[in-house]
Design a protein around this motif. Structure first.
Motif: not given
Length: 329
Positions: A40-42, A72-73, A77-78, A144-145
């Motif tokens: 998960l990119e941060i 923001y991820f 888009n969260f 969401k993932i």
């Protein structure tokens, strides 16, 4: 991306970007650790020009219509805001360079909030109440993932910017739809076949037979109405990023570039013969200089505004191959 580089990126995102913001730092680190997903990119302190669907209430403003989102991820888009009891002085936290950060990917998403203080006060809530909000947020993010993985029929994978650049090099195509940060014109030129610039290339334009590579500096119109420019040249882009307006730096350039006096009622002349492969200078998520491909633009026409030349470029394509750029006429 090597694990060491990825670890450094995450470490800087979780610490450097929230330095001096104790509650925000605590909440963001708690959220990321509890998610426990290395794919998960941060992004912290993401600078955006909000579009429809973005709630800008309480977002930190860093220039005209530009705001910062705490967490923001991008893959899902969260976004998350940590609402503390006060707002720090923006001018003391962010320097002028961040005001120049005009071309950033805008987001269109709901922004969830974690409330640090008791309603209507600056008194922090107790630990358990804050942790409960964090736990609920983590559950939502994991949901969401799962939604993303089901929709795309694959596991989430963090594709780093370096990996994206390697993909561009392998495909030999620039694509404006891909959010890739290139280091600068020298690195862009070194991707092209037969073009090598081992030393820093200082100019913002590189001419080929049919195309030019152009990396203009975007001008910034500050809140007081003044315009920050590079060497006096004013370059503006519209909201849709498909039109560039360029003003030469002074009257000397106007006379040199075009001595045409348009008769009343006639159309202003066109100029130039090369299509422009445009990369716009910007800041990456750490505030470092880089550039992003915007598309192929074609000189359209010249207008005159208060006696000053005004050149219009329109975007004609969002992709271009390396072979096309270097092709001989």
């Amino acid at each position: 991306m090597e694990e060491k580089t990825k670890s450094k990126y995450i470490s800087e995102m979780l610490n450097k970007r929230t330095k001096g913001k104790d509650y925000e730092n605590f909440v963001i680190n708690q959220i990321y650790a509890r998610i426990d997903n290395p794919e998960l990119e941060i992004v912290t302190q993401k600078c955006v020009r909000p579009t429809k669907g973005v709630d800008i209430t309480n977002l930190t403003k860093v220039g005209k219509n530009h705001y910062l989102i705490d967490l923001y991820f991008p893959q899902i888009n969260f976004a998350i805001e940590v609402d503390e009891g006060h707002h720090e002085n923006v001018e003391n936290q962010f320097n002028d360079k961040q005001r120049e950060n005009l071309i950033k990917g805008s987001v269109s998403c709901d922004i969830k909030r974690i409330k640090i203080c008791k309603p209507g006060t600056k008194i922090p809530q107790n630990y358990d109440d804050i942790i409960q909000q964090i736990k609920e947020m983590v559950v939502e993010i994991k949901g969401k993932i799962s939604e993303w993985e089901k929709k795309n029929n694959q596991k989430l994978k963090w594709i780093t910017n370096d990996e994206k650049i390697k993909g561009v090099k392998n495909c030999k195509v620039f694509d404006a739809c891909e959010a890739i940060h290139f280091g600068g014109i020298t690195k862009v030129l070194n991707l092209l076949p037969g073009i090598k610039h081992s030393k820093l290339y200082q100019r913002c334009v590189k001419n080929f037979d049919i195309y030019s590579i152009w990396i203009p500096v975007l001008s910034v119109r500050l809140d007081d109405g003044t315009v920050k420019t590079a060497n006096g040249w004013e370059n503006f882009i519209n909201e849709d990023k498909d039109k560039i307006i360029e003003y030469p730096s002074d009257e000397k350039y106007n006379k040199k570039l075009d001595t045409y006096n348009a008769p009343t009622g006639s159309s202003p002349p066109k100029w130039g013969s090369r299509k422009r492969v445009v990369f716009m200078k910007m800041k990456d998520d750490f505030g470092n200089n880089c550039c992003r491909f915007l598309g192929v633009f074609k000189p359209d026409h010249i207008e005159y505004e208060n006696g000053k030349q005004k050149r219009i470029y329109n975007r004609i394509a969002t992709t271009v191959t390396f072979a096309e750029i270097v092709r001989k006429s």
